[in-house]
Motif scaffolding. Structure first.
Motif, PDB file in Angstrom:
ATOM      1  N   SER A  87     129.781  77.772 204.847  1.00 16.40           N
ATOM      2  CA  SER A  87     129.177  79.106 204.808  1.00 16.40           C
ATOM      3  C   SER A  87     128.224  79.219 203.627  1.00 16.40           C
ATOM      4  O   SER A  87     128.558  78.835 202.509  1.00 16.40           O
ATOM      5  CB  SER A  87     130.258  80.186 204.672  1.00 16.40           C
ATOM      6  OG  SER A  87     130.899  80.387 205.895  1.00 16.40           O
ATOM      7  N   GLY A  88     127.037  79.756 203.868  1.00 14.74           N
ATOM      8  CA  GLY A  88     126.075  79.996 202.794  1.00 14.74           C
ATOM      9  C   GLY A  88     125.208  78.802 202.458  1.00 14.74           C
ATOM     10  O   GLY A  88     124.281  78.913 201.646  1.00 14.74           O
ATOM     11  N   ARG A  89     125.484  77.650 203.054  1.00 11.16           N
ATOM     12  CA  ARG A  89     124.653  76.460 202.807  1.00 11.16           C
ATOM     13  C   ARG A  89     123.365  76.545 203.613  1.00 11.16           C
ATOM     14  O   ARG A  89     123.243  77.338 204.544  1.00 11.16           O
ATOM     15  CB  ARG A  89     125.427  75.192 203.185  1.00 11.16           C
ATOM     16  CG  ARG A  89     126.715  75.025 202.402  1.00 11.16           C
ATOM     17  CD  ARG A  89     126.422  74.796 200.933  1.00 11.16           C
ATOM     18  NE  ARG A  89     127.639  74.534 200.185  1.00 11.16           N
ATOM     19  CZ  ARG A  89     127.671  73.843 199.047  1.00 11.16           C
ATOM     20  NH1 ARG A  89     126.550  73.354 198.521  1.00 11.16           N
ATOM     21  NH2 ARG A  89     128.803  73.649 198.413  1.00 11.16           N
ATOM     22  N   GLU A  90     122.395  75.696 203.255  1.00  8.06           N
ATOM     23  CA  GLU A  90     121.084  75.753 203.899  1.00  8.06           C
ATOM     24  C   GLU A  90     120.674  74.384 204.442  1.00  8.06           C
ATOM     25  O   GLU A  90     121.203  73.357 204.028  1.00  8.06           O
ATOM     26  CB  GLU A  90     120.021  76.185 202.870  1.00  8.06           C
ATOM     27  CG  GLU A  90     120.242  77.567 202.315  1.00  8.06           C
ATOM     28  CD  GLU A  90     119.225  77.911 201.230  1.00  8.06           C
ATOM     29  OE1 GLU A  90     118.523  76.990 200.744  1.00  8.06           O
ATOM     30  OE2 GLU A  90     119.133  79.094 200.886  1.00  8.06           O
ATOM     31  N   GLU A  91     119.713  74.444 205.345  1.00 11.48           N
ATOM     32  CA  GLU A  91     119.113  73.233 205.896  1.00 11.48           C
ATOM     33  C   GLU A  91     118.681  72.292 204.774  1.00 11.48           C
ATOM     34  O   GLU A  91     118.097  72.731 203.779  1.00 11.48           O
ATOM     35  CB  GLU A  91     117.885  73.650 206.724  1.00 11.48           C
ATOM     36  CG  GLU A  91     117.211  72.514 207.457  1.00 11.48           C
ATOM     37  CD  GLU A  91     115.988  73.023 208.221  1.00 11.48           C
ATOM     38  OE1 GLU A  91     116.074  74.111 208.821  1.00 11.48           O
ATOM     39  OE2 GLU A  91     114.962  72.339 208.185  1.00 11.48           O
ATOM     40  N   GLY A  92     118.966  71.003 204.939  1.00  9.48           N
ATOM     41  CA  GLY A  92     118.559  69.996 203.957  1.00  9.48           C
ATOM     42  C   GLY A  92     119.609  69.704 202.904  1.00  9.48           C
ATOM     43  O   GLY A  92     119.512  68.700 202.209  1.00  9.48           O
TER      44      GLY A  92
END
Ligand code: ZN
Length: 162
Positions: free
Chosen positions: A51-56
């Motif tokens: 949760s809350g992580r982003e692409e890359g």
């Protein structure tokens, strides 16, 4: 950048390693795994930490058994007569099947041993009791379609094809 949240379709590359260093599953060399965040497609501890992580992003996630495939429950082991299975069924340790309990609930079981007379089975997942170490790369994050939310899983590449 879109953050991972409920209702997003997330594509990840992952490698699952156990505490003893054994690699039991990996998407490496294939398509990334697509899942619908918040729909219980992944073990709870992995979903929570994504949760809350982003692409890359690349991250290492450790999941304890209670948030993974559960603790080992000694009362989950049973012995069934061989006749409880179809005569022509190829039964071997490690195979999974569905059984109904007294209330008619479908439960996942696994074979742990087999003889001519008996089949040893368990309700413990083969990875129960294991601390799971996931190496994750977040490949893509997008909004789920209404149909995907309705079905509880993603469609298209890495998801369900139907
Ligand atoms: Zn579907």
């Amino acid at each position: 950048m879109t953050k991972i949240a409920e209702g997003k379709v997330v594509s990840i590359h992952y490698t699952l390693t156990l505490a003893d260093g054994r690699v039991v599953d990996s998407s490496s060399g294939g398509d990334p795994l697509a899942y619908l965040h918040g729909a219980g497609n992944l073990v709870p501890g992995l979903e929570r930490q994504l949760s809350g992580r982003e692409e890359g992003e690349q991250l290492e996630v450790e999941v304890q058994p209670r948030e993974g495939y559960g603790e080992i429950d000694a009362s989950g082991n049973h012995v069934l007569p061989r006749q409880a299975f179809p005569a022509d069924a190829q039964i071997r340790p490690g195979m999974g099947f569905h059984a109904e309990d007294e209330q008619g609930n479908l439960m996942q079981m696994w074979v742990t041993g087999v003889s001519d007379e008996e089949v040893q089975v368990t309700s413990n997942h083969p990875l129960a009791g294991e601390v799971l170490n996931f190496a994750i790369e977040v490949v893509d994050v997008r909004d789920a379609s209404p149909e995907e939310k309705d079905h509880g899983h993603p469609h298209g590449p890495g998801g369900h094809a139907h």
